[in-house]
Design a protein around this motif. Structure first.
Motif, mmCIF file in Angstrom:
data_model
loop_
_atom_site.group_PDB
_atom_site.id
_atom_site.type_symbol
_atom_site.label_atom_id
_atom_site.label_comp_id
_atom_site.label_asym_id
_atom_site.label_seq_id
_atom_site.Cartn_x
_atom_site.Cartn_y
_atom_site.Cartn_z
ATOM 1 N N UNK A 102 0.807 -1.225 0.000
ATOM 2 C CA UNK A 102 0.000 0.000 0.000
ATOM 3 C C UNK A 102 0.840 1.276 0.000
ATOM 4 N N UNK A 103 2.038 1.205 0.568
ATOM 5 C CA UNK A 103 2.895 2.388 0.590
ATOM 6 C C UNK A 103 3.252 2.891 -0.796
ATOM 7 N N UNK A 104 3.302 1.997 -1.773
ATOM 8 C CA UNK A 104 3.633 2.435 -3.133
ATOM 9 C C UNK A 104 2.606 3.423 -3.661
ATOM 10 N N UNK A 105 1.336 3.054 -3.618
ATOM 11 C CA UNK A 105 0.284 3.944 -4.120
ATOM 12 C C UNK A 105 0.212 5.232 -3.329
ATOM 13 N N UNK A 110 1.354 11.023 -3.255
ATOM 14 C CA UNK A 110 1.974 12.144 -2.546
ATOM 15 C C UNK A 110 3.002 12.844 -3.440
ATOM 16 N N UNK A 111 3.889 12.052 -4.052
ATOM 17 C CA UNK A 111 4.911 12.639 -4.919
ATOM 18 C C UNK A 111 4.283 13.299 -6.146
ATOM 19 N N UNK A 116 4.363 17.026 -9.399
ATOM 20 C CA UNK A 116 3.909 16.922 -10.786
ATOM 21 C C UNK A 116 2.544 17.560 -11.035
ATOM 22 N N UNK A 117 1.471 16.966 -10.543
ATOM 23 C CA UNK A 117 0.143 17.373 -11.012
ATOM 24 C C UNK A 117 -0.762 17.973 -9.946
ATOM 25 N N UNK A 118 -0.244 18.187 -8.762
ATOM 26 C CA UNK A 118 -1.048 18.813 -7.715
ATOM 27 C C UNK A 118 -2.249 17.983 -7.324
ATOM 28 N N UNK A 119 -3.372 18.662 -7.101
ATOM 29 C CA UNK A 119 -4.559 17.984 -6.580
ATOM 30 C C UNK A 119 -5.133 16.932 -7.530
ATOM 31 N N UNK A 120 -4.777 16.964 -8.802
ATOM 32 C CA UNK A 120 -5.239 15.924 -9.732
ATOM 33 C C UNK A 120 -4.697 14.549 -9.341
ATOM 34 N N UNK A 151 11.810 6.822 -11.205
ATOM 35 C CA UNK A 151 12.960 7.490 -10.596
ATOM 36 C C UNK A 151 12.854 7.608 -9.079
ATOM 37 N N UNK A 152 11.660 7.822 -8.563
ATOM 38 C CA UNK A 152 11.511 8.068 -7.131
ATOM 39 C C UNK A 152 11.168 6.824 -6.312
ATOM 40 N N UNK A 153 10.547 5.812 -6.930
ATOM 41 C CA UNK A 153 10.066 4.676 -6.153
ATOM 42 C C UNK A 153 10.551 3.315 -6.661
#
Length: 169
Positions: A102-105, A110-111, A116-120, A151-153
């Motif tokens: 679950x931490x992945x999603x 969050x990232x 990247x896309x804010x509230x979207x 890159x981040x996960x």
């Protein structure tokens, strides 16, 4: 401790890339190409690549094909994760997982929000887990989402994840 785990982790993981799209083909699949590039840049090997329509039965069939293939340690599915009626990737992936991460999603959203896309990012339904001793990631199909997830996960932990999956086998 984490550094020791990473030192013992495989540097190269055998991967499958699956693009879920009703419109893309091998020439227009920018996200699939980007996944190939990013995996190979990090010394991983792509042993399977396929573009399939956003149909639950085809996604399930392709996942079953990849997670039972002896040359695949990780499957990365991109596309079909939104909330439109045709977006059924998560509905296909989730029941196949033996264990969910679950931490992945949570971290992906969050990232995505922060970088990247804010509230979207609330529209994203990224998921990851383990199915038949194979790491499975399902991420949105945009190039930005692929780059962020890789890159981040995914890239920083892929070898470690595969090591953990296989340590008790």
């Amino acid at each position: 401790m984490l550094k020791q785990h990473r030192k013992k982790s495989p540097r190269s993981v055998k991967c499958a890339v699956v693009t879920v799209s009703d419109t893309r083909d091998k020439e227009t699949d920018k996200s699939g190409k980007l996944l190939h590039e990013l995996l190979e840049k990090d010394h991983h090997k792509v042993h399977f690549y396929k573009i399939i329509p956003d149909e639950k039965s085809e996604i399930v069939q392709t996942l079953n094909e990849t997670i039972t293939h002896s040359d695949i340690e990780c499957v990365i599915v991109n596309g079909g994760t939104g909330i439109a009626k045709r977006d059924v990737t998560i509905e296909a992936v989730e029941p196949i997982l033996d264990k969910e991460l679950p931490g992945f999603g949570e971290l992906f959203r969050y990232l995505s929000y922060e970088l990247d896309i804010g509230s979207a990012s609330i529209l994203s339904r990224a998921i990851a887990g383990v199915a038949n001793n194979t790491a499975v990631f399902s991420i949105p199909g945009s190039s930005g989402a692929v780059k962020l997830a890789m890159e981040k996960l995914i890239s920083p932990e892929l070898g470690h994840i595969v090591m953990e999956i296989n340590k008790d086998l």
